[in-house]
Design a protein around this motif. Structure first.
Motif, PDB file in Angstrom:
ATOM      1  N   MET A 125     -20.545   0.345  -9.727  1.00 40.90           N
ATOM      2  CA  MET A 125     -19.901   1.110  -8.661  1.00 40.90           C
ATOM      3  C   MET A 125     -19.693   0.239  -7.418  1.00 40.90           C
ATOM      4  O   MET A 125     -18.673   0.356  -6.722  1.00 40.90           O
ATOM      5  CB  MET A 125     -20.755   2.334  -8.309  1.00 40.90           C
ATOM      6  N   SER A 126     -20.632  -0.657  -7.168  1.00 42.84           N
ATOM      7  CA  SER A 126     -20.473  -1.602  -6.064  1.00 42.84           C
ATOM      8  C   SER A 126     -19.238  -2.470  -6.289  1.00 42.84           C
ATOM      9  O   SER A 126     -18.448  -2.707  -5.368  1.00 42.84           O
ATOM     10  CB  SER A 126     -21.721  -2.483  -5.950  1.00 42.84           C
ATOM     11  N   ASN A 127     -19.063  -2.921  -7.522  1.00 43.75           N
ATOM     12  CA  ASN A 127     -17.896  -3.742  -7.849  1.00 43.75           C
ATOM     13  C   ASN A 127     -16.603  -2.934  -7.797  1.00 43.75           C
ATOM     14  O   ASN A 127     -15.568  -3.439  -7.341  1.00 43.75           O
ATOM     15  CB  ASN A 127     -18.086  -4.382  -9.226  1.00 43.75           C
ATOM     16  N   LEU A 128     -16.661  -1.681  -8.263  1.00 45.19           N
ATOM     17  CA  LEU A 128     -15.488  -0.805  -8.147  1.00 45.19           C
ATOM     18  C   LEU A 128     -15.102  -0.611  -6.684  1.00 45.19           C
ATOM     19  O   LEU A 128     -13.918  -0.574  -6.339  1.00 45.19           O
ATOM     20  CB  LEU A 128     -15.770   0.566  -8.772  1.00 45.19           C
ATOM     21  N   SER A 129     -16.108  -0.484  -5.830  1.00 46.36           N
ATOM     22  CA  SER A 129     -15.854  -0.279  -4.406  1.00 46.36           C
ATOM     23  C   SER A 129     -15.131  -1.486  -3.809  1.00 46.36           C
ATOM     24  O   SER A 129     -14.280  -1.342  -2.925  1.00 46.36           O
ATOM     25  CB  SER A 129     -17.177  -0.025  -3.668  1.00 46.36           C
ATOM     26  N   ARG A 130     -15.455  -2.673  -4.281  1.00 47.68           N
ATOM     27  CA  ARG A 130     -14.765  -3.879  -3.798  1.00 47.68           C
ATOM     28  C   ARG A 130     -13.294  -3.865  -4.196  1.00 47.68           C
ATOM     29  O   ARG A 130     -12.413  -4.198  -3.395  1.00 47.68           O
ATOM     30  CB  ARG A 130     -15.459  -5.127  -4.360  1.00 47.68           C
ATOM     31  N   LEU A 131     -13.024  -3.472  -5.439  1.00 49.97           N
ATOM     32  CA  LEU A 131     -11.634  -3.364  -5.874  1.00 49.97           C
ATOM     33  C   LEU A 131     -10.905  -2.284  -5.080  1.00 49.97           C
ATOM     34  O   LEU A 131      -9.761  -2.486  -4.634  1.00 49.97           O
ATOM     35  CB  LEU A 131     -11.582  -3.041  -7.376  1.00 49.97           C
ATOM     36  N   ALA A 132     -11.576  -1.156  -4.879  1.00 52.50           N
ATOM     37  CA  ALA A 132     -10.969  -0.083  -4.096  1.00 52.50           C
ATOM     38  C   ALA A 132     -10.649  -0.556  -2.684  1.00 52.50           C
ATOM     39  O   ALA A 132      -9.575  -0.249  -2.132  1.00 52.50           O
ATOM     40  CB  ALA A 132     -11.911   1.127  -4.058  1.00 52.50           C
ATOM     41  N   ASN A 133     -11.563  -1.314  -2.102  1.00 50.57           N
ATOM     42  CA  ASN A 133     -11.341  -1.810  -0.742  1.00 50.57           C
ATOM     43  C   ASN A 133     -10.157  -2.776  -0.693  1.00 50.57           C
ATOM     44  O   ASN A 133      -9.367  -2.762   0.265  1.00 50.57           O
ATOM     45  CB  ASN A 133     -12.601  -2.503  -0.224  1.00 50.57           C
ATOM     46  N   ASP A 134     -10.023  -3.622  -1.717  1.00 49.27           N
ATOM     47  CA  ASP A 134      -8.858  -4.516  -1.791  1.00 49.27           C
ATOM     48  C   ASP A 134      -7.565  -3.712  -1.784  1.00 49.27           C
ATOM     49  O   ASP A 134      -6.603  -4.068  -1.090  1.00 49.27           O
ATOM     50  CB  ASP A 134      -8.917  -5.360  -3.068  1.00 49.27           C
ATOM     51  N   LEU A 135      -7.558  -2.622  -2.578  1.00 49.11           N
ATOM     52  CA  LEU A 135      -6.336  -1.813  -2.645  1.00 49.11           C
ATOM     53  C   LEU A 135      -6.039  -1.149  -1.306  1.00 49.11           C
ATOM     54  O   LEU A 135      -4.880  -1.024  -0.909  1.00 49.11           O
ATOM     55  CB  LEU A 135      -6.462  -0.764  -3.749  1.00 49.11           C
TER      56      LEU A 135
END
Length: 488
Positions: A236-246
């Motif tokens: 989920m931490s890694n998903l959050s990084r991708l979400a933040n990039d978007l």
């Protein structure tokens, strides 16, 4: 607000109802084993299995009503069997078993299905990212460190980087599955039993990979819950990084990505808004999953060896996390599949803010035999003077002139190194940004995903085969066959 009674406070039926089908399956396997070991009779088994089938039919039809006064689903199911078949039959179902091992059977069987579902979503997300990598292996964009322009990369490099990251998450969760899928049934309260049970048989009927042997360890163990939650928290931490990039890449200032209209929301007052709410909510829900992990670790830290009722409370955080993480992965996969990359805007930004400065320094090392530290200082001075004159690397004659001032003679024809796409393609070392290297890595990552897909399929097949075996034995017994004459 009405005060809770003791039964209200201890009630776990709402969270337990998610595992009711697993509870019935576990009961079937246990009863078949008891009869096979001659602990109960064939007639006992037939009556018990008949009523377990009726319980499953009623549950699926919405007719099975859980009684909170019975505390949990385990006692609700046993009560249903006893009321239907009579205590002379239903009262024998719990022989050589405790709720302590029974709840673990249900939790593990439910959790393994949710883990496989989550792995499927994770694999699908990676596949979408690798599709992006293949489509945009040569689409240049700026790479960032400290959220500042660093060096040119490609959208394919960006997407395959996240796929590489998420495959480690898949590996972690896949390894945790092996520790989930062990059979606790037969540990009883904490010390096993004096009855001649066959734990290997129930492992086979329930699709477990092995027996979890040590009875005391079995009934007090919830580290598999913490492990799965830890895997999900990292993912989920890694998903959050991708979400933040978007979130960043879709702003007007960046403008390199446009999300599909189905993945943005509007404003109650500003008609023009296209808000990346899904990505923002994923960032927000990350803390919720962290909280689920901390909740379980806190429950587990001070419990004496053996079962304590505190452990009832680990199911809620685990099951809620499954819902949150799986849906978050699904949402991001959909967003990636439908987003549009603004290639012109990305190319415009990629060469800005002196992003090719490192390439110029490397050129001086390579072609002018200059020590890297001297090359670094030389280019830094050039950049500083260009900034003062409000110019950039696009002014190649100025760049050549500033280098000449420092005693470095270069041709303007060498200034192709300051082109962002050329710089990106030049980085052809293993793991680098060149198109060929991105395509090579994407193919390797795709092969890894295929391996994980095959492992997932095999694990599902084993579970389905075990369920099919249990159900076929159940039908045969109900129709009058003897369990002792059947092959298991």
């Amino acid at each position: 607000m009405a005060k809770k009674t003791v039964s209200d406070y201890l009630d776990s039926t709402e969270i337990d109802r998610l595992m009711l089908e697993e509870d019935i399956w576990g009961n079937k396997a246990h009863a078949i084993m008891l009869a096979r070991q001659k602990i109960i009779s064939s007639d006992d088994l037939r009556q018990i299995l008949s009523w377990l089938e009726k319980a499953l039919e009623d549950y699926r039809a919405g007719k099975f009503k859980l009684d909170k006064d019975a505390e949990d689903i385990h006692m609700n199911v046993e009560k249903y069997i006893t009321c239907g078949a009579g205590i002379e039959y239903g009262g024998k179902l719990h022989t050589a078993r405790s709720r302590n091992d029974q709840v673990l059977v249900d939790t593990k069987m439910y959790s393994r299905e949710r883990v496989l579902d989550l792995l499927e979503s994770m694999i699908s997300l990676c596949q979408e990212l690798l599709k992006t990598a293949g489509k945009h292996a040569a689409t240049v964009m700026p790479g960032y460190t400290h959220t500042q322009h660093a060096q040119p990369i490609s959208f394919g490099f960006w997407g395959s980087g996240y796929a590489s990251m998420f495959i480690r998450d898949i590996e972690r969760l896949g390894e945790a599955y092996a520790r989930i899928n062990t059979n606790p049934l037969g540990a009883c309260a904490l010390s096993g039993t004096s009855f001649p049970i066959d734990r290997e048989m129930t492992s086979q009927l329930l699709g477990f990979d092995a027996v979890h042997e040590h009875a005391l360890d079995v009934t007090s163990s919830r580290d598999f819950v913490a492990e799965v939650l830890s895997c999900m928290a990292i993912f989920m931490s890694n998903l959050s990084r991708l979400a933040n990039d978007l979130v960043l890449l879709t702003t007007h200032e960046f403008g390199m990505v446009s999300l599909h209209k189905s993945h943005v929301t509007g404003s109650s007052i500003m008609p023009q808004k296209r808000n990346p709410d899904i990505a923002e909510v994923i960032r927000g829900k990350t803390g919720e999953v962290y909280g689920n992990l901390i909740h379980v670790l806190t429950i587990s830290k001070g419990i004496p060896h053996g079962y304590s009722r505190d452990l009832q409370e680990v199911k809620g955080p685990l099951f809620r996390a499954f819902d949150t993480v799986e849906s978050s992965a699904d949402m991001l996969g959909q967003m990636i599949s439908k987003m549009t990359v603004n290639e012109e805007r990305a190319a415009e930004l990629a060469g800005g803010d002196f992003a090719c400065a490192t390439e110029l320094a490397d050129f001086l090392v390579r072609e002018k035999k200059m020590p890297f530290r001297k090359a670094h200082a030389t280019v830094k001075k050039v950049v500083g003077e260009l900034i003062e004159s409000k110019k950039g690397f696009e002014c190649i004659e100025d760049v050549a002139g500033l280098l000449k001032k420092q005693g470095v003679n270069v041709s303007i024809y060498d200034m192709g190194i300051l082109d962002a796409k050329n710089a990106m393609d030049a980085h052809n070392s293993v793991g680098g940004t060149s198109k060929d290297e991105v395509c090579r890595m994407a193919a390797l990552l795709s092969a890894k995903l295929s391996d994980h897909e095959q492992l997932l399929v095999g694990r599902r097949r084993k579970i389905d085969s075990a369920r099919g075996l249990t159900d076929s034995l159940c039908r045969a017994v109900i129709e009058g066959e003897s369990i002792n004459e059947m092959a298991i």
